[in-house]
Write an enzyme that holds these catalytic residues in place. Structure first.
Site, PDB file in Angstrom:
ATOM      1  N   ASP A  57     -30.028  28.859  25.657  1.00 10.38           N
ATOM      2  CA  ASP A  57     -29.679  30.015  24.833  1.00 10.38           C
ATOM      3  C   ASP A  57     -28.702  30.850  25.649  1.00 10.38           C
ATOM      4  O   ASP A  57     -29.092  31.477  26.648  1.00 10.38           O
ATOM      5  CB  ASP A  57     -30.962  30.808  24.524  1.00 10.38           C
ATOM      6  CG  ASP A  57     -30.683  32.093  23.752  1.00 10.38           C
ATOM      7  OD1 ASP A  57     -29.500  32.457  23.582  1.00 10.38           O
ATOM      8  OD2 ASP A  57     -31.666  32.730  23.330  1.00 10.38           O
ATOM      9  N   VAL A  58     -27.442  30.887  25.229  1.00  8.16           N
ATOM     10  CA  VAL A  58     -26.410  31.542  26.049  1.00  8.16           C
ATOM     11  C   VAL A  58     -26.601  33.058  26.147  1.00  8.16           C
ATOM     12  O   VAL A  58     -25.976  33.697  26.988  1.00  8.16           O
ATOM     13  CB  VAL A  58     -24.986  31.229  25.536  1.00  8.16           C
ATOM     14  CG1 VAL A  58     -24.695  29.732  25.592  1.00  8.16           C
ATOM     15  CG2 VAL A  58     -24.748  31.780  24.131  1.00  8.16           C
ATOM     16  N   SER A 136     -11.957  35.518  17.375  1.00  2.88           N
ATOM     17  CA  SER A 136     -11.830  35.403  15.919  1.00  2.88           C
ATOM     18  C   SER A 136     -10.749  36.363  15.473  1.00  2.88           C
ATOM     19  O   SER A 136     -10.488  37.373  16.157  1.00  2.88           O
ATOM     20  CB  SER A 136     -13.161  35.786  15.258  1.00  2.88           C
ATOM     21  OG  SER A 136     -12.983  35.967  13.864  1.00  2.88           O
ATOM     22  N   TYR A 149     -19.912  41.772  14.504  1.00  3.32           N
ATOM     23  CA  TYR A 149     -19.164  40.541  14.780  1.00  3.32           C
ATOM     24  C   TYR A 149     -17.752  40.861  15.278  1.00  3.32           C
ATOM     25  O   TYR A 149     -17.299  40.331  16.293  1.00  3.32           O
ATOM     26  CB  TYR A 149     -19.110  39.683  13.511  1.00  3.32           C
ATOM     27  CG  TYR A 149     -18.508  38.319  13.691  1.00  3.32           C
ATOM     28  CD1 TYR A 149     -19.206  37.307  14.354  1.00  3.32           C
ATOM     29  CD2 TYR A 149     -17.234  38.020  13.201  1.00  3.32           C
ATOM     30  CE1 TYR A 149     -18.653  36.041  14.518  1.00  3.32           C
ATOM     31  CE2 TYR A 149     -16.674  36.767  13.357  1.00  3.32           C
ATOM     32  CZ  TYR A 149     -17.392  35.780  14.018  1.00  3.32           C
ATOM     33  OH  TYR A 149     -16.840  34.532  14.182  1.00  3.32           O
ATOM     34  N   ALA A 151     -16.665  43.684  16.564  1.00  5.00           N
ATOM     35  CA  ALA A 151     -16.726  44.374  17.858  1.00  5.00           C
ATOM     36  C   ALA A 151     -16.983  43.368  18.983  1.00  5.00           C
ATOM     37  O   ALA A 151     -16.365  43.433  20.049  1.00  5.00           O
ATOM     38  CB  ALA A 151     -17.823  45.436  17.837  1.00  5.00           C
ATOM     39  N   ALA A 152     -17.884  42.420  18.732  1.00  7.19           N
ATOM     40  CA  ALA A 152     -18.183  41.397  19.752  1.00  7.19           C
ATOM     41  C   ALA A 152     -16.937  40.554  20.042  1.00  7.19           C
ATOM     42  O   ALA A 152     -16.603  40.293  21.204  1.00  7.19           O
ATOM     43  CB  ALA A 152     -19.332  40.505  19.284  1.00  7.19           C
ATOM     44  N   LYS A 153     -16.236  40.149  18.998  1.00 10.69           N
ATOM     45  CA  LYS A 153     -15.075  39.271  19.192  1.00 10.69           C
ATOM     46  C   LYS A 153     -13.902  40.025  19.824  1.00 10.69           C
ATOM     47  O   LYS A 153     -13.131  39.452  20.598  1.00 10.69           O
ATOM     48  CB  LYS A 153     -14.674  38.619  17.858  1.00 10.69           C
ATOM     49  CG  LYS A 153     -15.726  37.656  17.314  1.00 10.69           C
ATOM     50  CD  LYS A 153     -16.014  36.525  18.295  1.00 10.69           C
ATOM     51  CE  LYS A 153     -16.932  35.468  17.700  1.00 10.69           C
ATOM     52  NZ  LYS A 153     -17.202  34.374  18.655  1.00 10.69           N
ATOM     53  N   ILE A 182     -12.676  29.024   8.934  1.00 10.75           N
ATOM     54  CA  ILE A 182     -12.788  27.577   9.196  1.00 10.75           C
ATOM     55  C   ILE A 182     -14.084  27.086   8.551  1.00 10.75           C
ATOM     56  O   ILE A 182     -15.143  27.695   8.737  1.00 10.75           O
ATOM     57  CB  ILE A 182     -12.830  27.306  10.725  1.00 10.75           C
ATOM     58  CG1 ILE A 182     -11.684  28.027  11.467  1.00 10.75           C
ATOM     59  CG2 ILE A 182     -12.823  25.800  11.006  1.00 10.75           C
ATOM     60  CD1 ILE A 182     -10.287  27.600  11.118  1.00 10.75           C
TER      61      ILE A 182
HETATM   62  N1  LIG Z   1     -16.021  29.127  11.421  1.00 13.82           N
HETATM   63  C1  LIG Z   1     -15.152  30.124  11.464  1.00 13.82           C
HETATM   64  O1  LIG Z   1     -14.496  30.462  10.475  1.00 13.82           O
HETATM   65  C2  LIG Z   1     -14.931  30.873  12.745  1.00 13.82           C
HETATM   66  C3  LIG Z   1     -13.880  31.788  12.761  1.00 13.82           C
HETATM   67  C4  LIG Z   1     -13.639  32.493  13.932  1.00 13.82           C
HETATM   68  C5  LIG Z   1     -14.418  32.284  15.046  1.00 13.82           C
HETATM   69  N2  LIG Z   1     -15.438  31.395  15.010  1.00 13.82           N
HETATM   70  C6  LIG Z   1     -16.243  31.232  16.211  1.00 13.82           C
HETATM   71  O2  LIG Z   1     -16.269  29.879  16.587  1.00 13.82           O
HETATM   72  C7  LIG Z   1     -17.504  29.605  17.267  1.00 13.82           C
HETATM   73  C8  LIG Z   1     -18.186  28.406  16.624  1.00 13.82           C
HETATM   74  O3  LIG Z   1     -18.496  28.711  15.288  1.00 13.82           O
HETATM   75  P1  LIG Z   1     -18.759  27.586  14.178  1.00 13.82           P
HETATM   76  O4  LIG Z   1     -18.100  28.060  12.939  1.00 13.82           O
HETATM   77  O5  LIG Z   1     -18.458  26.249  14.730  1.00 13.82           O
HETATM   78  O6  LIG Z   1     -20.350  27.793  13.966  1.00 13.82           O
HETATM   79  P2  LIG Z   1     -21.552  26.748  13.820  1.00 13.82           P
HETATM   80  O7  LIG Z   1     -22.694  27.555  13.312  1.00 13.82           O
HETATM   81  O8  LIG Z   1     -21.133  25.554  13.039  1.00 13.82           O
HETATM   82  O9  LIG Z   1     -21.819  26.304  15.329  1.00 13.82           O
HETATM   83  C9  LIG Z   1     -22.302  27.205  16.290  1.00 13.82           C
HETATM   84  C10 LIG Z   1     -23.231  26.465  17.250  1.00 13.82           C
HETATM   85  O10 LIG Z   1     -23.662  27.404  18.239  1.00 13.82           O
HETATM   86  C11 LIG Z   1     -25.053  27.228  18.455  1.00 13.82           C
HETATM   87  N3  LIG Z   1     -25.623  28.482  18.936  1.00 13.82           N
HETATM   88  C12 LIG Z   1     -25.865  29.611  18.222  1.00 13.82           C
HETATM   89  N4  LIG Z   1     -26.443  30.542  18.999  1.00 13.82           N
HETATM   90  C13 LIG Z   1     -26.557  29.997  20.244  1.00 13.82           C
HETATM   91  C14 LIG Z   1     -27.094  30.470  21.462  1.00 13.82           C
HETATM   92  N5  LIG Z   1     -27.616  31.683  21.557  1.00 13.82           N
HETATM   93  N6  LIG Z   1     -27.059  29.645  22.522  1.00 13.82           N
HETATM   94  C15 LIG Z   1     -26.537  28.401  22.436  1.00 13.82           C
HETATM   95  N7  LIG Z   1     -26.029  27.900  21.288  1.00 13.82           N
HETATM   96  C16 LIG Z   1     -26.053  28.691  20.208  1.00 13.82           C
HETATM   97  C17 LIG Z   1     -25.605  26.813  17.110  1.00 13.82           C
HETATM   98  O11 LIG Z   1     -26.873  26.156  17.216  1.00 13.82           O
HETATM   99  C18 LIG Z   1     -24.497  25.921  16.577  1.00 13.82           C
HETATM  100  O12 LIG Z   1     -24.709  24.556  16.932  1.00 13.82           O
HETATM  101  C19 LIG Z   1     -18.337  30.898  17.157  1.00 13.82           C
HETATM  102  O13 LIG Z   1     -18.193  31.632  18.354  1.00 13.82           O
HETATM  103  C20 LIG Z   1     -17.693  31.626  16.016  1.00 13.82           C
HETATM  104  O14 LIG Z   1     -17.876  33.017  16.081  1.00 13.82           O
HETATM  105  C21 LIG Z   1     -15.716  30.671  13.872  1.00 13.82           C
END
Ligand SMILES: NC(=O)c1ccc[n+]([C@@H]2O[C@H](COP(=O)([O-])OP(=O)(O)OC[C@H]3O[C@@H](n4cnc5c(N)ncnc54)[C@H](O)[C@@H]3O)[C@@H](O)[C@H]2O)c1
Length: 251
Positions: A57-58, A136, A149, A151-153, A182
């Site tokens: 868990d990061v 993001s 979200y 603010a975090a990004k 995405i």
């Molecule tokens: N999908 C989008 O449109 C989008 C856009 C901008 C940014 N992002 C960023 O890209 C990254 C990946 O997102 P995604 O869309 O592939 O999501 P996703 O939900 O498909 O994958 C995220 C993965 O992270 C894991 N995860 C969640 N919390 C965790 C934790 N505390 N410790 C370890 N692993 C954990 C989940 O189990 C999952 O496998 C994220 O940081 C997200 O904010 C996504």
């Protein structure tokens, strides 16, 4: 084979963007450690990519230290860190509760700090490293429902720039990706039907992206071709950040 003899840690590698990046790295020769909070997902991805699975868990600093040590031990070194683990939530500013705020900040912002710091300590000893974080477009522009979200990004972007500056003398680059919309599990949970319609109107390329399109950008930043690129924010957003007023799209 851009990543022959390279090793990579991919957090959030069990799903979505992280999974696509892990696949791309493995296909080009890297030995990969898949880190995910969901042990089953990590193991499935690891089996399919002949990779190592690490459950962590990061958002817990002790997990970040353990994952870095375990990956370094199993892979022998860590050349590349892709930090894609993250969660999203759509909630208005006035309705966001302290618990919701803390959860997103803990995972998306603090998790980036804990993981990058722990892995950068390994990379510092090697005098080589490529760090790619996931920000993001929500960390750059405002918008409804993105209080915690966004603010975090936004924090991830500044943190990555600070890492780029401080880690440069150690041979480590740090860059961040700013994906737009995405198609992943996260977006399925975060975007209502209304959000999808409104969002698409603001995307010049007129569609949501797919994880492989973000992976292509991540692989560039992780490669030696990007050796003079550090502190960059690379948008992969179909033109969303560039768009202002748009008349009806032709065609
Ligand atoms: N999908 C989008 O449109 C989008 C856009 C901008 C940014 N992002 C960023 O890209 C990254 C990946 O997102 P995604 O869309 O592939 O999501 P996703 O939900 O498909 O994958 C995220 C993965 O992270 C894991 N995860 C969640 N919390 C965790 C934790 N505390 N410790 C370890 N692993 C954990 C989940 O189990 C999952 O496998 C994220 O940081 C997200 O904010 C996504």
């Amino acid at each position: 084979m851009r990543f022959e003899d390279r090793t990579a840690v991919v957090t959030g590698g069990g799903s979505g963007i992280g999974r696509a990046i892990a696949e791309g790295l493995a296909a080009e020769g890297a030995r990969v450690a898949i880190v995910d909070i969901d042990a089953g997902r990590a193991e499935t991805a690891a089996r399919e990519l002949s990779a190592v699975a690490i459950q962590a868990d990061v958002s817990r600093p002790e997990d970040a230290v353990r994952l870095a040590a375990e990956a370094a031990r199993q892979l022998g070194k860590i050349d590349i860190l892709i930090h894609s683990a993250g969660v999203g939530a759509e909630r208005s500013f006035l309705d966001t509760t302290p618990d919701e705020w803390r959860r997103i900040i803990d995972i998306d912002l603090s998790g980036t700090f804990y993981t990058c710091q722990a892995v950068a300590k390994v990379m510092a000893g090697q005098r080589y490293g490529r760090i790619v974080t996931l920000a993001s477009t929500a960390g750059i522009r405002g918008g409804t429902g993105r209080t915690a979200y966004g603010a975090a990004k936004g924090g991830v972007i500044t943190l990555t720039k600070v890492m780029a500056v401080e880690l440069a003398p150690l041979g480590i680059t740090a860059n961040t990706l700013a994906p737009g919309a995405i198609e992943t599990e996260l977006v399925k949970k975060m975007h209502s039907a209304e959000t999808r319609v409104v969002y698409r109107r603001g995307i010049p390329l007129d569609r949501y992206g797919v994880p492989e399109e973000v992976a292509a950008a991540a692989l560039f930043l992780a490669s030696d071709e990007a050796r003079y690129v550090t502190g960059a924010v690379l948008a992969v957003d179909g033109g969303f950040l560039a768009a202002g007023v748009m008349h009806a799209k032709p065609g």
